[in-house]
Enzyme design. Structure first.
Site, PDB file in Angstrom:
ATOM      1  N   HIS A 185       0.821  -1.207   0.000  1.00  0.00           N
ATOM      2  CA  HIS A 185       0.000   0.000   0.000  1.00  0.00           C
ATOM      3  C   HIS A 185       0.857   1.259   0.000  1.00  0.00           C
ATOM      4  O   HIS A 185       2.088   1.218   0.102  1.00  0.00           O
ATOM      5  CB  HIS A 185      -0.955  -0.002   1.200  1.00  0.00           C
ATOM      6  CG  HIS A 185      -0.261   0.063   2.532  1.00  0.00           C
ATOM      7  ND1 HIS A 185       0.265   1.226   3.053  1.00  0.00           N
ATOM      8  CD2 HIS A 185      -0.012  -0.914   3.466  1.00  0.00           C
ATOM      9  CE1 HIS A 185       0.800   0.980   4.239  1.00  0.00           C
ATOM     10  NE2 HIS A 185       0.661  -0.307   4.524  1.00  0.00           N
ATOM     11  N   SER A 259       1.447   4.220  -5.026  1.00  0.00           N
ATOM     12  CA  SER A 259       2.034   5.442  -4.485  1.00  0.00           C
ATOM     13  C   SER A 259       3.374   5.165  -3.808  1.00  0.00           C
ATOM     14  O   SER A 259       4.285   4.639  -4.424  1.00  0.00           O
ATOM     15  CB  SER A 259       1.032   6.102  -3.533  1.00  0.00           C
ATOM     16  OG  SER A 259       1.421   7.407  -3.200  1.00  0.00           O
ATOM     17  N   ASP A 410      -5.277  12.769 -11.143  1.00  0.00           N
ATOM     18  CA  ASP A 410      -4.508  12.662  -9.890  1.00  0.00           C
ATOM     19  C   ASP A 410      -3.916  14.022  -9.538  1.00  0.00           C
ATOM     20  O   ASP A 410      -3.096  14.564 -10.285  1.00  0.00           O
ATOM     21  CB  ASP A 410      -3.397  11.631 -10.056  1.00  0.00           C
ATOM     22  CG  ASP A 410      -2.776  11.212  -8.733  1.00  0.00           C
ATOM     23  OD1 ASP A 410      -2.749  12.039  -7.811  1.00  0.00           O
ATOM     24  OD2 ASP A 410      -2.314  10.062  -8.629  1.00  0.00           O
ATOM     25  N   HIS A 438      -5.922   9.884  -7.470  1.00  0.00           N
ATOM     26  CA  HIS A 438      -4.926   9.105  -6.735  1.00  0.00           C
ATOM     27  C   HIS A 438      -5.533   7.918  -5.991  1.00  0.00           C
ATOM     28  O   HIS A 438      -4.880   6.893  -5.825  1.00  0.00           O
ATOM     29  CB  HIS A 438      -4.209  10.028  -5.733  1.00  0.00           C
ATOM     30  CG  HIS A 438      -2.939   9.466  -5.204  1.00  0.00           C
ATOM     31  ND1 HIS A 438      -1.829   9.253  -5.987  1.00  0.00           N
ATOM     32  CD2 HIS A 438      -2.589   9.063  -3.946  1.00  0.00           C
ATOM     33  CE1 HIS A 438      -0.857   8.742  -5.246  1.00  0.00           C
ATOM     34  NE2 HIS A 438      -1.287   8.622  -4.008  1.00  0.00           N
TER      35      HIS A 438
END
Length: 466
Positions: A185, A259, A410, A438
């Site tokens: 993540h 990310s 984003d 995002h």
């Protein structure tokens, strides 16, 4: 022509207004952060009989043989580097310059004013490491971990384990399966970002033939949040190796990352070049550093200004600017939000009556300020050159498939970052999704993303027909 001219004028006016308001707001925050620094020194001393080190007053640190020497006004502190490094696995290259050098607007104005009237300002010194680094090393070699009054004391936030929390799905009998997937993540998130979105969308065939590991990174979710960690890229990679690769006997594997997780994924791929079958990078935070700013400190400063440009609009950029520039303001937010996350989670469920899934809110709150602060600087800002080296290493390999996904809307990580990754890794397939940002590049788009991932895993190592 008239409509376009009016739109252009409105756009310029909005930009000027945003800049003016941003200047005023962040000037106020510059002063507020200094005040809060003093307040926390006093409160920490009252609550813990000791004031915790912060990054407001850096110390100059040098290495002499096996020793780390910190020069301060009060004298010289010596720590045996070999023992400290063995415990913390810390190298100076792991610590970002942005931790302690974040020039405020107020200070810059004062400096310019002093220069204008003829006063000489003190020149900058060489590479420095904050007293917080020294504090972490001292704790590791002497007292060990200690609780922080401003952190939550629940079992989730005080996990004493030496492994990360890993959510595992897939076949129980692993004697015939060699297909493993690791999901990583992003910043201030957790494994639920994957398990509540794409995991349910995978086909039965995929679920029966793939073991899927969704990890909570060090300092986030249900993983440990040690107070003596600097949450460097090296620590994150080593904890994944320890908690997944070794613990679950993982040989070859695919990686899916979002990310900040993309940085960790690339570093993991470099550490295991023969084991990684494919890389799926979603909204990677890669900002190519101009040639004039290639020095490590300058590169980190450049990335910090791209990630957190001190603007009040859009809101997510404002939030990232506060988190990145203001150590004590950020800690205050965590005191009210993260320390009391159980109350806010209950209130959120009560207000929404469970109509909205709360996994993202829970993940956002379940971390400590130390974990968020150091991860933001040491992993995102400080990895400017490391990320380029990792991509060059991946680019030279022929057995690892690379796919890059990005949302066109984003406003946290510009879509140009993904195109830059594609330029750095020529064989990477870059795909941009319209009307996705995002978060919604995964959340709300999970069924299509699950299909994309399954195609990647099927074709990994084989010539693509798409």
């Amino acid at each position: 022509m008239g409509d376009e001219f009016n739109k252009s004028r409105l756009s310029r006016a909005a930009t000027l207004l945003n800049s003016a308001v941003s200047f005023l707001v962040f000037s106020f925050l510059d002063v507020l952060d200094v005040i809060l620094c003093v307040v926390y020194k006093l409160v920490d001393y009252a609550m813990e009989t000791d004031s915790r080190a912060c990054y407001c007053s850096p110390e100059e640190v040098t290495i002499s043989g096996d020793f780390l020497v910190s020069a301060t006004k009060g004298g010289r502190t010596v720590v045996r580097m070999a023992a400290a490094a063995a415990a913390a696995k810390l190298r100076f290259g792991d610590v970002s310059d942005t931790l302690h050098y974040r020039p405020s607007q107020v200070a810059e104005l004062a400096k310019r004013a002093a220069t204008a009237v003829g006063y000489k300002t003190r020149g900058s010194i060489g590479f420095t490491v904050s007293s917080d680094v020294m504090g972490a090393l001292k704790e590791l070699t002497s007292r060990g971990r200690r609780p922080v009054w401003s952190d939550c004391d629940c079992k989730t936030c005080n996990s004493p384990g030496c492994h990360l929390y890993v959510h595992v799905e897939g076949p129980k009998d692993t004697s015939t399966t060699t297909r493993d997937v690791i999901f990583i993540h992003g910043f201030i998130s957790s494994s639920a970002f994957w398990t509540e979105t794409v995991f349910p969308e995978f086909s039965d065939a995929t679920k029966s033939s793939h073991r899927m590991f969704a990890v909570d990174l060090l300092g986030f979710g249900r993983s440990p949040k040690p107070t003596d960690s600097l949450y460097t890229l090296r620590e994150q990679v080593e904890m994944i190796e320890k908690s997944i690769l070794k613990r679950h006997n993982v040989g070859s594997f695919h990686i899916v990352a979002h990310s900040m997780g993309c940085i960790i994924a690339l570093a993991l791929a470099v550490e295991h070049p023969e084991a990684v079958k494919s890389l799926a990078l979603i909204a990677p935070p890669y900002f190519p550093v101009p040639e004039g700013e290639k020095a490590k400190a300058a590169a980190a400063q450049f990335v910090m200004r791209q990630v957190a440009p001190k603007k009040v609009w859009p809101p997510m950029m404002f939030g990232s600017s506060i988190a990145c520039w203001y150590e004590h303001v950020g800690r205050t937010v965590c005191v009210f939000v993260c320390r009391n996350h159980r109350f806010w989670e209950f209130l959120f469920r009560l207000i929404t009556r469970n109509r909205i899934r709360s996994y993202m809110i829970e993940a956002f709150m379940c971390h400590t300020h130390r974990a968020a602060w150091h991860s933001l600087h040491n992993v995102i800002c400080g990895s400017a050159e490391t990320m380029e080296g990792c991509m060059d290493s991946v680019s030279r390999r022929s057995c690892c498939d690379v796919a890059v996904f990005h949302g066109c809307d984003d406003d946290v990580i510009p879509v140009d970052c993904s195109y830059a990754v594609g330029s750095r890794i020529p064989r990477a397939r870059v795909k941009v999704f319209q009307r996705k940002d995002h978060v919604t590049i995964v959340v709300g788009h999970h069924k299509a993303l699950a299909g994309e991932l399954e195609r990647i895993w099927r074709n990994a190592g084989c010539p693509t027909t798409e």
